[in-house]
Design a protein around this motif. Structure first.
Motif, PDB file in Angstrom:
ATOM      1  N   MET A   1       0.840  -1.198   0.000  1.00  0.00           N
ATOM      2  CA  MET A   1       0.000   0.000   0.000  1.00  0.00           C
ATOM      3  C   MET A   1       0.876   1.248   0.000  1.00  0.00           C
ATOM      4  SD  MET A   1      -3.205  -0.924   2.516  1.00  0.00           S
ATOM      5  CE  MET A   1      -2.171  -1.457   3.865  1.00  0.00           C
ATOM      6  N   GLU A   2       0.364   2.299  -0.618  1.00  0.00           N
ATOM      7  CA  GLU A   2       1.143   3.533  -0.783  1.00  0.00           C
ATOM      8  C   GLU A   2       0.354   4.706  -0.207  1.00  0.00           C
ATOM      9  OE1 GLU A   2       2.494   7.056  -1.925  1.00  0.00           O
ATOM     10  OE2 GLU A   2       0.874   6.365  -3.258  1.00  0.00           O
ATOM     11  N   LEU A   3       1.011   5.531   0.567  1.00  0.00           N
ATOM     12  CA  LEU A   3       0.348   6.571   1.348  1.00  0.00           C
ATOM     13  C   LEU A   3      -0.415   7.559   0.483  1.00  0.00           C
ATOM     14  CD1 LEU A   3       1.749   8.400   4.425  1.00  0.00           C
ATOM     15  CD2 LEU A   3       0.866   9.732   2.527  1.00  0.00           C
ATOM     16  N   ARG A   4       0.197   8.074  -0.564  1.00  0.00           N
ATOM     17  CA  ARG A   4      -0.439   9.134  -1.348  1.00  0.00           C
ATOM     18  C   ARG A   4      -1.664   8.608  -2.100  1.00  0.00           C
ATOM     19  NH1 ARG A   4       4.288  12.310  -4.447  1.00  0.00           N
ATOM     20  NH2 ARG A   4       2.599  13.822  -4.782  1.00  0.00           N
ATOM     21  N   LEU A  33       3.890   2.964   5.685  1.00  0.00           N
ATOM     22  CA  LEU A  33       3.595   2.977   4.254  1.00  0.00           C
ATOM     23  C   LEU A  33       4.717   3.604   3.448  1.00  0.00           C
ATOM     24  CD1 LEU A  33      -0.160   4.101   4.299  1.00  0.00           C
ATOM     25  CD2 LEU A  33       0.741   1.771   4.073  1.00  0.00           C
ATOM     26  N   SER A  34       4.834   3.176   2.205  1.00  0.00           N
ATOM     27  CA  SER A  34       5.740   3.828   1.275  1.00  0.00           C
ATOM     28  C   SER A  34       5.116   5.133   0.791  1.00  0.00           C
ATOM     29  CB  SER A  34       6.028   2.915   0.076  1.00  0.00           C
ATOM     30  OG  SER A  34       4.824   2.646  -0.637  1.00  0.00           O
ATOM     31  N   VAL A  35       5.956   6.046   0.312  1.00  0.00           N
ATOM     32  CA  VAL A  35       5.488   7.327  -0.216  1.00  0.00           C
ATOM     33  C   VAL A  35       6.024   7.469  -1.638  1.00  0.00           C
ATOM     34  CG1 VAL A  35       5.496   9.832   0.034  1.00  0.00           C
ATOM     35  CG2 VAL A  35       5.421   8.379   2.072  1.00  0.00           C
ATOM     36  N   ALA A  36       5.113   7.512  -2.606  1.00  0.00           N
ATOM     37  CA  ALA A  36       5.515   7.592  -4.013  1.00  0.00           C
ATOM     38  C   ALA A  36       6.160   8.937  -4.314  1.00  0.00           C
ATOM     39  CB  ALA A  36       4.302   7.380  -4.910  1.00  0.00           C
ATOM     40  N   ALA A  37       7.066   8.938  -5.292  1.00  0.00           N
ATOM     41  CA  ALA A  37       7.738  10.177  -5.679  1.00  0.00           C
ATOM     42  C   ALA A  37       6.796  11.116  -6.420  1.00  0.00           C
ATOM     43  CB  ALA A  37       8.953   9.848  -6.553  1.00  0.00           C
ATOM     44  N   ALA A  38       5.836  10.541  -7.145  1.00  0.00           N
ATOM     45  CA  ALA A  38       4.899  11.362  -7.926  1.00  0.00           C
ATOM     46  C   ALA A  38       3.475  11.084  -7.476  1.00  0.00           C
ATOM     47  CB  ALA A  38       5.043  11.059  -9.414  1.00  0.00           C
ATOM     48  N   ALA A  39       2.635  12.108  -7.576  1.00  0.00           N
ATOM     49  CA  ALA A  39       1.241  11.969  -7.149  1.00  0.00           C
ATOM     50  C   ALA A  39       0.500  11.001  -8.051  1.00  0.00           C
ATOM     51  CB  ALA A  39       0.556  13.329  -7.175  1.00  0.00           C
ATOM     52  N   PRO A  40      -0.311  10.098  -7.495  1.00  0.00           N
ATOM     53  CA  PRO A  40      -1.163   9.246  -8.331  1.00  0.00           C
ATOM     54  C   PRO A  40      -2.196  10.089  -9.064  1.00  0.00           C
ATOM     55  CG  PRO A  40      -1.758   9.030  -6.011  1.00  0.00           C
ATOM     56  CD  PRO A  40      -0.512   9.858  -6.056  1.00  0.00           C
ATOM     57  N   GLN A  41      -2.619   9.609 -10.213  1.00  0.00           N
ATOM     58  CA  GLN A  41      -3.575  10.367 -11.009  1.00  0.00           C
ATOM     59  C   GLN A  41      -4.968  10.264 -10.414  1.00  0.00           C
ATOM     60  OE1 GLN A  41      -3.359   9.229 -15.110  1.00  0.00           O
ATOM     61  NE2 GLN A  41      -1.376  10.208 -15.420  1.00  0.00           N
ATOM     62  N   VAL A  42      -5.704  11.346 -10.537  1.00  0.00           N
ATOM     63  CA  VAL A  42      -7.057  11.385  -9.996  1.00  0.00           C
ATOM     64  C   VAL A  42      -8.056  11.129 -11.120  1.00  0.00           C
ATOM     65  CG1 VAL A  42      -7.178  13.890 -10.289  1.00  0.00           C
ATOM     66  CG2 VAL A  42      -8.717  12.757  -8.692  1.00  0.00           C
ATOM     67  N   ALA A  43      -9.052  10.275 -10.827  1.00  0.00           N
ATOM     68  CA  ALA A  43     -10.053   9.929 -11.831  1.00  0.00           C
ATOM     69  C   ALA A  43     -11.442  10.420 -11.445  1.00  0.00           C
ATOM     70  CB  ALA A  43     -10.079   8.420 -12.029  1.00  0.00           C
ATOM     71  N   ALA A  44     -11.530  11.183 -10.382  1.00  0.00           N
ATOM     72  CA  ALA A  44     -12.822  11.678  -9.909  1.00  0.00           C
ATOM     73  C   ALA A  44     -12.719  13.169  -9.637  1.00  0.00           C
ATOM     74  CB  ALA A  44     -13.251  10.937  -8.643  1.00  0.00           C
ATOM     75  N   ARG A  45     -13.876  13.808  -9.564  1.00  0.00           N
ATOM     76  CA  ARG A  45     -13.881  15.231  -9.225  1.00  0.00           C
ATOM     77  C   ARG A  45     -13.555  15.405  -7.740  1.00  0.00           C
ATOM     78  NH1 ARG A  45     -18.848  19.592 -10.070  1.00  0.00           N
ATOM     79  NH2 ARG A  45     -17.705  21.396  -9.258  1.00  0.00           N
ATOM     80  N   LEU A  46     -12.714  16.380  -7.460  1.00  0.00           N
ATOM     81  CA  LEU A  46     -12.307  16.630  -6.076  1.00  0.00           C
ATOM     82  C   LEU A  46     -13.026  17.854  -5.525  1.00  0.00           C
ATOM     83  CD1 LEU A  46      -8.456  16.071  -6.362  1.00  0.00           C
ATOM     84  CD2 LEU A  46     -10.198  14.447  -5.662  1.00  0.00           C
ATOM     85  N   PRO A  47     -13.305  17.811  -4.219  1.00  0.00           N
ATOM     86  CA  PRO A  47     -13.162  16.664  -3.322  1.00  0.00           C
ATOM     87  C   PRO A  47     -14.419  15.806  -3.347  1.00  0.00           C
ATOM     88  CG  PRO A  47     -13.929  18.528  -2.059  1.00  0.00           C
ATOM     89  CD  PRO A  47     -13.796  19.008  -3.493  1.00  0.00           C
ATOM     90  N   GLY A  48     -14.315  14.584  -2.809  1.00  0.00           N
ATOM     91  CA  GLY A  48     -15.514  13.791  -2.605  1.00  0.00           C
ATOM     92  C   GLY A  48     -16.327  14.401  -1.473  1.00  0.00           C
TER      93      GLY A  48
END
Length: 270
Positions: A1-4, A33-48
C-alpha cells in the motif's frame, strides 16, 4: 500500500462516515507505508463530498443566535462543515505535492485524522440535538482557496493553514463566549468540543508555519516579505482583529508577523 494513493482515495470518498474511517485508518498505517515520488492520477472530481449540504455564497448563509436550539445547531453545523473541509484540505496536501520529505506527507495525514475526529465530535452532537450534517446551507470558501493554490505549494501553506485556518484561532474564543452566555447543556458541551478543536488547531497552524518556512528557505525566499506578496497575488481575505496572539505565538507566528497582521487590519494604515 502507498500513502499518497490512500490519501487520494479518502479525498475522493463522498460519504462523510467512510471518509472519516478511511482517514483514521490511514493515519494508523501511515508510518509503515511507502510514499511515491509522484502523485497518483485522480479519476474523480475533487473533493468527494455528499449531495448535502447545499453550498451557497457565504453572504447567503443565514446567521442565527446560539441562544436558541435551532441557532446553536446551525452554528455547530457551520463548524462541522469547516472541519469536513479541513479533512479534505489535509488529504489534498498529503496527496498532491511532489518533491517533498516523507515527513511532509505524514504531517498532513496526521492533521487529516485530527480534523476527522473534530468532525465526528460535532456530528455526534448535532445528532443528539435532532439534526444531521447537511441539514443547513454552507459555503465553499476553504476549498476554493485549495483550488486556487493547487499549483503553488508555498501559497497553499501560506493561505490555508496559516491564514484561513489561523482565523479559527482568533474566532474560537469569541464563539465560546457566546456559548457560555447561552448557558444551556448543549451550548456548554459545544464549548468543550471547541476546547479540543482549538488545542489541535494550534498544532495544525504550527505545521503550516513550519512547512511554509522550510519551503521559503528551499526557494531562497524571506517568509516575512514573501507572505504579503502571496496574500495580494491570491486576493486572500483580510483578517480582522481581535487576534488570539497567545495561540498564534504557540502556533509559531513571530513578533514581526503579528505586528504586520495588526498593521494590515481594516481601519489601520499599512
Amino acid at each position: 500500500m502507498e500513502l499518497r494513493l490512500l490519501a487520494l482515495q479518502a479525498l475522493c470518498t463522498p460519504d462523510p462516515t467512510q471518509k472519516v474511517q478511511l482517514t483514521q485508518e490511514l493515519a494508523k498505517l501511515a508510518p509503515e507505508l511507502s510514499v511515491a515520488a509522484a502523485a497518483p492520477q485522480v479519476a474523480a472530481r475533487l473533493p468527494g463530498r455528499p449531495v448535502r449540504p447545499l453550498l451557497v455564497h457565504p453572504a447567503k448563509v443565514p446567521r442565527r443566535s446560539p441562544r436558541k436550539p435551532e441557532g446553536l445547531a446551525a452554528l455547530l453545523h457551520a463548524i462541522a462543515h469547516i472541519e469536513f473541509n479541513a479533512i479534505n484540505l489535509a488529504l489534498d496536501a498529503a496527496w498532491r505535492f511532489d518533491d517533498l520529505p516523507r515527513e511532509f506527507h505524514l504531517d498532513w495525514i496526521g492533521v487529516a485524522a485530527e480534523e476527522a475526529h473534530h468532525f465526528t465530535l460535532l456530528r455526534e452532537q448535532l445528532t443528539d440535538m435532532g439534526h444531521a450534517y447537511g441539514d443547513f446551507e454552507a459555503h465553499d470558501g476553504l476549498w476554493s482557496m485549495c483550488e486556487k493554490t493547487a499549483e503553488d505549494l508555498i501559497a497553499r501553506m501560506a493561505l490555508v493553514p496559516r491564514t484561513l485556518e489561523a482565523r479559527g484561532l482568533d474566532a474560537t474564543p469569541l464563539i465560546q463566549q457566546k456559548l457560555l452566555q447561552a448557558d444551556t447543556p448543549d451550548a456548554l458541551r459545544a464549548s468543550a468540543i471547541l476546547d479540543v478543536i482549538l488545542r489541535d488547531e494550534v498544532g495544525h497552524v504550527a505545521i503550516g508555519n513550519h512547512w511554509f518556512r522550510c519551503l521559503c528557505a528551499r526557494e531562497g525566499l524571506d517568509p516575512l516579505t514573501h507572505y504579503p506578496t502571496i496574500v495580494e497575488r491570491y486576493a486572500a481575505p483580510r483578517l480582522h482583529p481581535p487576534f488570539n496572539e497567545d495561540a498564534r505565538r504557540r502556533a509559531g507566528f513571530t513578533p514581526e508577523e503579528l505586528a504586520w497582521l495588526h498593521a494590515q487590519a481594516p481601519g489601520r494604515s499599512a
